[in-house]
Motif scaffolding. Structure first.
Motif, PDB file in Angstrom:
ATOM      1  N   GLU A 184       1.235  -1.497   0.239  1.00 55.53           N
ATOM      2  CA  GLU A 184       0.100  -0.140   0.277  1.00 55.53           C
ATOM      3  C   GLU A 184       0.626   1.176  -0.258  1.00 55.53           C
ATOM      4  OE1 GLU A 184      -3.016   1.879   2.957  1.00 55.53           O
ATOM      5  OE2 GLU A 184      -2.263   0.084   3.626  1.00 55.53           O
ATOM      6  N   PHE A 185       2.207   1.309   0.737  1.00 53.23           N
ATOM      7  CA  PHE A 185       2.857   2.815   0.886  1.00 53.23           C
ATOM      8  C   PHE A 185       3.737   2.112   0.080  1.00 53.23           C
ATOM      9  CE2 PHE A 185      -0.070   2.479   4.602  1.00 53.23           C
ATOM     10  CZ  PHE A 185      -0.566   3.616   4.290  1.00 53.23           C
ATOM     11  N   HIS A 186       4.188   1.062  -0.535  1.00 52.11           N
ATOM     12  CA  HIS A 186       5.797   1.009  -0.942  1.00 52.11           C
ATOM     13  C   HIS A 186       5.620   0.394  -2.090  1.00 52.11           C
ATOM     14  CE1 HIS A 186       6.035   1.246   2.972  1.00 52.11           C
ATOM     15  NE2 HIS A 186       7.697   1.754   3.105  1.00 52.11           N
ATOM     16  N   TRP A 187       7.035   0.941  -3.226  1.00 54.96           N
ATOM     17  CA  TRP A 187       6.915   0.148  -4.128  1.00 54.96           C
ATOM     18  C   TRP A 187       8.436  -1.582  -3.867  1.00 54.96           C
ATOM     19  CZ3 TRP A 187       7.448   6.029  -5.708  1.00 54.96           C
ATOM     20  CH2 TRP A 187       6.340   6.185  -6.596  1.00 54.96           C
ATOM     21  N   LEU A 188       8.166  -2.134  -5.062  1.00 53.57           N
ATOM     22  CA  LEU A 188       9.363  -3.059  -5.282  1.00 53.57           C
ATOM     23  C   LEU A 188       9.613  -3.267  -5.800  1.00 53.57           C
ATOM     24  CD1 LEU A 188       7.184  -6.108  -3.272  1.00 53.57           C
ATOM     25  CD2 LEU A 188       8.370  -4.649  -2.191  1.00 53.57           C
ATOM     26  N   VAL A 189      10.871  -2.750  -6.454  1.00 56.94           N
ATOM     27  CA  VAL A 189      11.824  -2.683  -7.289  1.00 56.94           C
ATOM     28  C   VAL A 189      12.638  -4.008  -7.562  1.00 56.94           C
ATOM     29  CG1 VAL A 189      12.876  -1.246  -9.192  1.00 56.94           C
ATOM     30  CG2 VAL A 189      11.110  -0.069  -7.692  1.00 56.94           C
ATOM     31  N   LEU A 190      13.100  -4.899  -8.197  1.00 54.57           N
ATOM     32  CA  LEU A 190      13.641  -5.920  -9.058  1.00 54.57           C
ATOM     33  C   LEU A 190      14.585  -5.477  -9.964  1.00 54.57           C
ATOM     34  CD1 LEU A 190      14.496  -8.304  -7.568  1.00 54.57           C
ATOM     35  CD2 LEU A 190      12.718  -9.135  -9.544  1.00 54.57           C
ATOM     36  N   ILE A 236      10.754   0.793  -2.664  1.00 54.93           N
ATOM     37  CA  ILE A 236      10.488   2.038  -1.592  1.00 54.93           C
ATOM     38  C   ILE A 236       9.604   2.852  -1.418  1.00 54.93           C
ATOM     39  CG2 ILE A 236      11.136   4.655  -3.650  1.00 54.93           C
ATOM     40  CD1 ILE A 236      12.843   2.491  -5.622  1.00 54.93           C
ATOM     41  N   GLU A 237       9.368   3.706  -0.778  1.00 51.20           N
ATOM     42  CA  GLU A 237       8.748   4.563   0.166  1.00 51.20           C
ATOM     43  C   GLU A 237       7.696   4.551  -0.620  1.00 51.20           C
ATOM     44  OE1 GLU A 237       7.656   7.489   3.202  1.00 51.20           O
ATOM     45  OE2 GLU A 237       7.664   5.794   4.179  1.00 51.20           O
ATOM     46  N   VAL A 243       5.199   5.642   8.258  1.00 49.92           N
ATOM     47  CA  VAL A 243       4.598   6.540   7.237  1.00 49.92           C
ATOM     48  C   VAL A 243       4.529   8.144   7.641  1.00 49.92           C
ATOM     49  CG1 VAL A 243       2.366   6.361   5.847  1.00 49.92           C
ATOM     50  CG2 VAL A 243       4.105   4.345   5.949  1.00 49.92           C
ATOM     51  N   TRP A 244       3.420   7.911   8.885  1.00 49.65           N
ATOM     52  CA  TRP A 244       3.348   8.589   9.864  1.00 49.65           C
ATOM     53  C   TRP A 244       4.314   9.939   9.814  1.00 49.65           C
ATOM     54  CZ3 TRP A 244       6.679  11.309  13.590  1.00 49.65           C
ATOM     55  CH2 TRP A 244       7.525  10.849  14.264  1.00 49.65           C
ATOM     56  N   ARG A 245       5.396   9.730   9.732  1.00 47.43           N
ATOM     57  CA  ARG A 245       6.449  10.558   9.744  1.00 47.43           C
ATOM     58  C   ARG A 245       6.736  11.228   7.679  1.00 47.43           C
ATOM     59  NH1 ARG A 245      12.699   8.538  11.600  1.00 47.43           N
ATOM     60  NH2 ARG A 245      11.407   7.722  13.990  1.00 47.43           N
ATOM     61  N   SER A 246       6.712  10.291   7.053  1.00 47.30           N
ATOM     62  CA  SER A 246       6.222  10.919   5.638  1.00 47.30           C
ATOM     63  C   SER A 246       4.772  11.913   5.663  1.00 47.30           C
ATOM     64  CB  SER A 246       6.329  10.297   4.568  1.00 47.30           C
ATOM     65  OG  SER A 246       7.134   9.316   4.070  1.00 47.30           O
ATOM     66  N   TYR A 247       3.931  11.857   5.786  1.00 43.52           N
ATOM     67  CA  TYR A 247       2.836  12.629   6.187  1.00 43.52           C
ATOM     68  C   TYR A 247       3.489  13.408   6.593  1.00 43.52           C
ATOM     69  CZ  TYR A 247      -0.143   9.370   3.787  1.00 43.52           C
ATOM     70  OH  TYR A 247      -0.818   8.470   2.922  1.00 43.52           O
ATOM     71  N   LEU A 248       3.759  13.675   8.251  1.00 47.27           N
ATOM     72  CA  LEU A 248       4.007  15.113   9.045  1.00 47.27           C
ATOM     73  C   LEU A 248       4.529  16.024   7.531  1.00 47.27           C
ATOM     74  CD1 LEU A 248       4.363  16.200  11.480  1.00 47.27           C
ATOM     75  CD2 LEU A 248       6.138  14.991  11.775  1.00 47.27           C
ATOM     76  N   ALA A 249       6.088  14.687   7.066  1.00 47.93           N
ATOM     77  CA  ALA A 249       7.001  15.955   6.427  1.00 47.93           C
ATOM     78  C   ALA A 249       6.360  16.642   5.132  1.00 47.93           C
ATOM     79  CB  ALA A 249       7.971  15.223   5.885  1.00 47.93           C
ATOM     80  N   LYS A 250       4.704  16.083   4.219  1.00 45.22           N
ATOM     81  CA  LYS A 250       3.954  16.616   3.810  1.00 45.22           C
ATOM     82  C   LYS A 250       3.286  17.642   4.295  1.00 45.22           C
ATOM     83  CE  LYS A 250       4.728  13.415  -0.235  1.00 45.22           C
ATOM     84  NZ  LYS A 250       5.250  13.885  -1.152  1.00 45.22           N
TER      85      LYS A 250
END
Length: 153
Positions: free
Chosen positions: A1-7, A15-16, A69-76
């Motif tokens: 839901e909050f991350h991408w998986l990159v292979l 990646i968040e 995730v709370w930190r990323s929303y806080l930063a935004k």
């Protein structure tokens, strides 16, 4: 839901999505064990994620995806959403204080005062003197009233 998986051919990165930062990486450099990484697939029936290579298949287990995730929303500056993802009082305190600081800086002093009243990060004296220094008597009254209400409950 909050991350991408990159292979990549030799590693998997997580990646968040909100910050676009690499939050985890696993290198698969043992070519005789793995070969080249070939793909990622999700089993729609079980929602399990599988990574496959020339010589191996591994399940990718995702745990605590919303941990920071709370930190990323806080930063935004998305304070209400950040509060939804706080897991403990320390995180909640951090978000509320940042929100109150933001409102104070944007001259929404009564709203800032009301939020400061819910926190312990800024001392009573710090908030009171700051509001007095700004000449915000209404905000000071709000702070004192809300602080007393919070102490009673």
């Amino acid at each position: 839901e909050f991350h991408w998986l990159v292979l990549f051919h030799d590693r998997l990165q997580v990646i968040e999505q909100l910050s676009e930062e690499v939050v985890w990486e696993k290198e698969m450099t043992s070519r005789h064990m793995y070969g080249d990484m070939r793909g990622l697939v999700m089993d729609a029936g079980t929602n399990r994620i599988w990574m496959y290579a020339d010589h191996i298949i591994n399940e990718v287990v995702v745990l605590n995806e919303d941990h920071k995730v709370w930190r990323s929303y806080l930063a935004k500056g998305q304070y209400d959403t950040a509060l939804l993802y706080c897991r403990d009082l320390t995180q909640r305190e951090h978000v509320l204080t940042a929100q109150a600081d933001h409102y104070l800086e944007s001259k929404q002093c009564e709203l800032a005062a009301s939020i400061y009243a819910k926190t312990k990060t800024r001392t009573f004296e710090q908030v009171t003197l700051k509001l007095l220094g700004l000449g915000e008597k209404e905000a000071l009254m709000r702070y004192l009233s809300d602080k007393l209400d919070n102490m009673r409950s």
